[in-house]
Design a protein around this motif. Structure first.
Motif, PDB file in Angstrom:
ATOM      1  N   VAL A  67       0.852  -1.183   0.000  1.00 39.06           N
ATOM      2  CA  VAL A  67       0.000   0.000   0.000  1.00 39.06           C
ATOM      3  C   VAL A  67       0.892   1.238   0.000  1.00 39.06           C
ATOM      4  CG1 VAL A  67      -0.169   0.032   2.534  1.00 39.06           C
ATOM      5  CG2 VAL A  67      -1.979   1.075   1.148  1.00 39.06           C
ATOM      6  N   GLN A  68       0.399   2.304  -0.571  1.00 36.20           N
ATOM      7  CA  GLN A  68       1.143   3.555  -0.562  1.00 36.20           C
ATOM      8  C   GLN A  68       0.992   4.258   0.769  1.00 36.20           C
ATOM      9  OE1 GLN A  68      -0.213   5.810  -3.977  1.00 36.20           O
ATOM     10  NE2 GLN A  68       1.430   4.982  -5.252  1.00 36.20           N
ATOM     11  N   ALA A  69       1.965   5.068   1.086  1.00 35.53           N
ATOM     12  CA  ALA A  69       1.903   5.855   2.318  1.00 35.53           C
ATOM     13  C   ALA A  69       0.620   6.669   2.337  1.00 35.53           C
ATOM     14  CB  ALA A  69       3.118   6.766   2.427  1.00 35.53           C
ATOM     15  N   GLY A  70      -0.008   6.701   3.491  1.00 34.24           N
ATOM     16  CA  GLY A  70      -1.283   7.386   3.630  1.00 34.24           C
ATOM     17  C   GLY A  70      -2.486   6.489   3.413  1.00 34.24           C
ATOM     18  N   GLY A  71      -2.244   5.297   2.906  1.00 31.20           N
ATOM     19  CA  GLY A  71      -3.323   4.364   2.628  1.00 31.20           C
ATOM     20  C   GLY A  71      -3.746   3.564   3.851  1.00 31.20           C
ATOM     21  N   SER A  72      -4.661   2.640   3.612  1.00 29.53           N
ATOM     22  CA  SER A  72      -5.232   1.832   4.690  1.00 29.53           C
ATOM     23  C   SER A  72      -5.241   0.358   4.307  1.00 29.53           C
ATOM     24  CB  SER A  72      -6.670   2.274   4.983  1.00 29.53           C
ATOM     25  OG  SER A  72      -6.728   3.621   5.398  1.00 29.53           O
ATOM     26  N   LEU A  73      -5.192  -0.470   5.320  1.00 27.60           N
ATOM     27  CA  LEU A  73      -5.355  -1.908   5.157  1.00 27.60           C
ATOM     28  C   LEU A  73      -6.108  -2.444   6.365  1.00 27.60           C
ATOM     29  CD1 LEU A  73      -1.900  -3.339   3.963  1.00 27.60           C
ATOM     30  CD2 LEU A  73      -4.035  -3.368   2.674  1.00 27.60           C
ATOM     31  N   THR A  74      -6.845  -3.513   6.140  1.00 26.76           N
ATOM     32  CA  THR A  74      -7.481  -4.210   7.253  1.00 26.76           C
ATOM     33  C   THR A  74      -7.032  -5.663   7.247  1.00 26.76           C
ATOM     34  OG1 THR A  74      -9.423  -2.771   7.235  1.00 26.76           O
ATOM     35  CG2 THR A  74      -9.648  -4.900   8.312  1.00 26.76           C
ATOM     36  N   LEU A  75      -6.409  -6.059   8.324  1.00 24.69           N
ATOM     37  CA  LEU A  75      -5.964  -7.437   8.487  1.00 24.69           C
ATOM     38  C   LEU A  75      -7.044  -8.240   9.196  1.00 24.69           C
ATOM     39  CD1 LEU A  75      -2.301  -6.812   9.700  1.00 24.69           C
ATOM     40  CD2 LEU A  75      -3.203  -6.900   7.360  1.00 24.69           C
ATOM     41  N   SER A  76      -7.122  -9.510   8.846  1.00 28.79           N
ATOM     42  CA  SER A  76      -8.065 -10.424   9.487  1.00 28.79           C
ATOM     43  C   SER A  76      -7.302 -11.570  10.128  1.00 28.79           C
ATOM     44  CB  SER A  76      -9.049 -10.989   8.466  1.00 28.79           C
ATOM     45  OG  SER A  76      -9.799  -9.975   7.850  1.00 28.79           O
ATOM     46  N   CYS A  77      -7.872 -12.092  11.198  1.00 32.15           N
ATOM     47  CA  CYS A  77      -7.278 -13.216  11.908  1.00 32.15           C
ATOM     48  C   CYS A  77      -8.386 -14.197  12.258  1.00 32.15           C
ATOM     49  CB  CYS A  77      -6.567 -12.730  13.159  1.00 32.15           C
ATOM     50  SG  CYS A  77      -5.932 -14.054  14.235  1.00 32.15           S
ATOM     51  N   PHE A  78      -8.422 -15.307  11.562  1.00 29.75           N
ATOM     52  CA  PHE A  78      -9.412 -16.336  11.850  1.00 29.75           C
ATOM     53  C   PHE A  78      -8.834 -17.294  12.877  1.00 29.75           C
ATOM     54  CE2 PHE A  78     -12.877 -19.133  11.344  1.00 29.75           C
ATOM     55  CZ  PHE A  78     -12.373 -20.423  11.361  1.00 29.75           C
ATOM     56  N   VAL A  79      -9.614 -17.585  13.912  1.00 30.16           N
ATOM     57  CA  VAL A  79      -9.145 -18.434  15.007  1.00 30.16           C
ATOM     58  C   VAL A  79     -10.035 -19.669  15.094  1.00 30.16           C
ATOM     59  CG1 VAL A  79      -8.555 -18.528  17.450  1.00 30.16           C
ATOM     60  CG2 VAL A  79      -8.435 -16.351  16.221  1.00 30.16           C
ATOM     61  N   SER A  80      -9.425 -20.822  14.982  1.00 24.12           N
ATOM     62  CA  SER A  80     -10.197 -22.070  14.978  1.00 24.12           C
ATOM     63  C   SER A  80     -10.369 -22.590  16.395  1.00 24.12           C
ATOM     64  CB  SER A  80      -9.488 -23.123  14.121  1.00 24.12           C
ATOM     65  OG  SER A  80      -8.232 -23.427  14.685  1.00 24.12           O
ATOM     66  N   VAL A  81     -11.333 -22.035  17.100  1.00 20.56           N
ATOM     67  CA  VAL A  81     -11.677 -22.478  18.443  1.00 20.56           C
ATOM     68  C   VAL A  81     -13.187 -22.598  18.539  1.00 20.56           C
ATOM     69  CG1 VAL A  81      -9.664 -21.530  19.619  1.00 20.56           C
ATOM     70  CG2 VAL A  81     -11.699 -20.099  19.277  1.00 20.56           C
ATOM     71  N   PHE A  82     -13.633 -23.374  19.532  1.00 21.28           N
ATOM     72  CA  PHE A  82     -15.074 -23.579  19.689  1.00 21.28           C
ATOM     73  C   PHE A  82     -15.747 -22.348  20.280  1.00 21.28           C
ATOM     74  CE2 PHE A  82     -18.790 -26.060  19.695  1.00 21.28           C
ATOM     75  CZ  PHE A  82     -19.475 -25.844  20.888  1.00 21.28           C
ATOM     76  N   THR A  83     -15.064 -21.716  21.238  1.00 17.97           N
ATOM     77  CA  THR A  83     -15.652 -20.541  21.894  1.00 17.97           C
ATOM     78  C   THR A  83     -14.709 -19.359  21.738  1.00 17.97           C
ATOM     79  OG1 THR A  83     -14.736 -21.358  23.977  1.00 17.97           O
ATOM     80  CG2 THR A  83     -17.062 -21.801  23.548  1.00 17.97           C
ATOM     81  N   PHE A  84     -14.795 -18.719  20.601  1.00 20.57           N
ATOM     82  CA  PHE A  84     -13.936 -17.571  20.302  1.00 20.57           C
ATOM     83  C   PHE A  84     -14.058 -16.497  21.368  1.00 20.57           C
ATOM     84  CE2 PHE A  84     -11.578 -14.856  17.475  1.00 20.57           C
ATOM     85  CZ  PHE A  84     -12.111 -13.590  17.622  1.00 20.57           C
ATOM     86  N   ASP A  85     -15.229 -16.371  21.924  1.00 22.41           N
ATOM     87  CA  ASP A  85     -15.522 -15.327  22.906  1.00 22.41           C
ATOM     88  C   ASP A  85     -14.699 -15.474  24.173  1.00 22.41           C
ATOM     89  OD1 ASP A  85     -18.361 -14.194  24.776  1.00 22.41           O
ATOM     90  OD2 ASP A  85     -17.057 -13.030  23.460  1.00 22.41           O
ATOM     91  N   ASP A  86     -14.125 -16.641  24.414  1.00 20.97           N
ATOM     92  CA  ASP A  86     -13.328 -16.869  25.609  1.00 20.97           C
ATOM     93  C   ASP A  86     -11.860 -16.475  25.442  1.00 20.97           C
ATOM     94  OD1 ASP A  86     -14.982 -19.985  26.590  1.00 20.97           O
ATOM     95  OD2 ASP A  86     -15.493 -17.889  26.957  1.00 20.97           O
ATOM     96  N   TYR A  87     -11.504 -15.989  24.282  1.00 21.59           N
ATOM     97  CA  TYR A  87     -10.098 -15.763  23.964  1.00 21.59           C
ATOM     98  C   TYR A  87      -9.750 -14.289  23.873  1.00 21.59           C
ATOM     99  CZ  TYR A  87      -9.199 -20.655  23.235  1.00 21.59           C
ATOM    100  OH  TYR A  87      -9.036 -21.999  23.445  1.00 21.59           O
TER     101      TYR A  87
END
Length: 133
Positions: free
Chosen positions: A12-32
């Motif tokens: 990306v060029q300076a001044g730009g934006s990116l959104t990273l994603s992180c998928f987590v393989s757990v049964f209860t994501f809310d506990d992490y």
């Protein structure tokens, strides 16, 4: 076994934006707790941000002081995914970005937000972010 998969990195060029994603393989994501770290060439891995990472308060976010106002961490529990939105990027943000996970209850052992590498149990493979000037 907990597995984490990051995506969304790129050039990306300076001044730009990116959104990273992180998928987590757990049964209860809310506990992490989910942490984001980055490692620039020749430098140590540093903490960027975390969510649900202190005192059992789900959804509460923390940021490295130098990144406040530019980076935003969030999560979608229904999708087992955490996000790191990065705005106003500069070449100094160039790094491999990692997400990490640990049971949120771990924060009780440390008495504060989970900011350190050793406080997390599981890591993704990293995604490269390159910011051109």
């Amino acid at each position: 076994e907990v597995q984490l998969v990051e995506s969304g990195g790129g050039l990306v060029q300076a001044g730009g934006s990116l959104t990273l994603s992180c998928f987590v393989s757990v049964f209860t994501f809310d506990d992490y707790a989910i942490g984001w770290f980055r490692q620039a060439p020749g430098k140590e891995r540093e903490w960027v941000s975390c969510i649900s990472c202190f005192d059992g308060i789900k959804g509460r976010t923390y940021y490295a002081d130098s990144l406040k106002g530019r980076f935003t961490v969030s999560s979608d529990n229904a999708k087992n995914t955490a996000f790191l939105q990065m705005n106003s990027l500069t070449p100094e943000d160039t790094a491999v970005y990692y997400c990490a996970a640990v049971l949120a209850s771990r924060s009780a052992l440390y008495g504060g937000p989970l900011l350190n590498l050793i406080e997390y149990d599981d890591w993704g493979q990293g995604t490269q972010v390159t910011v051109s000037s």
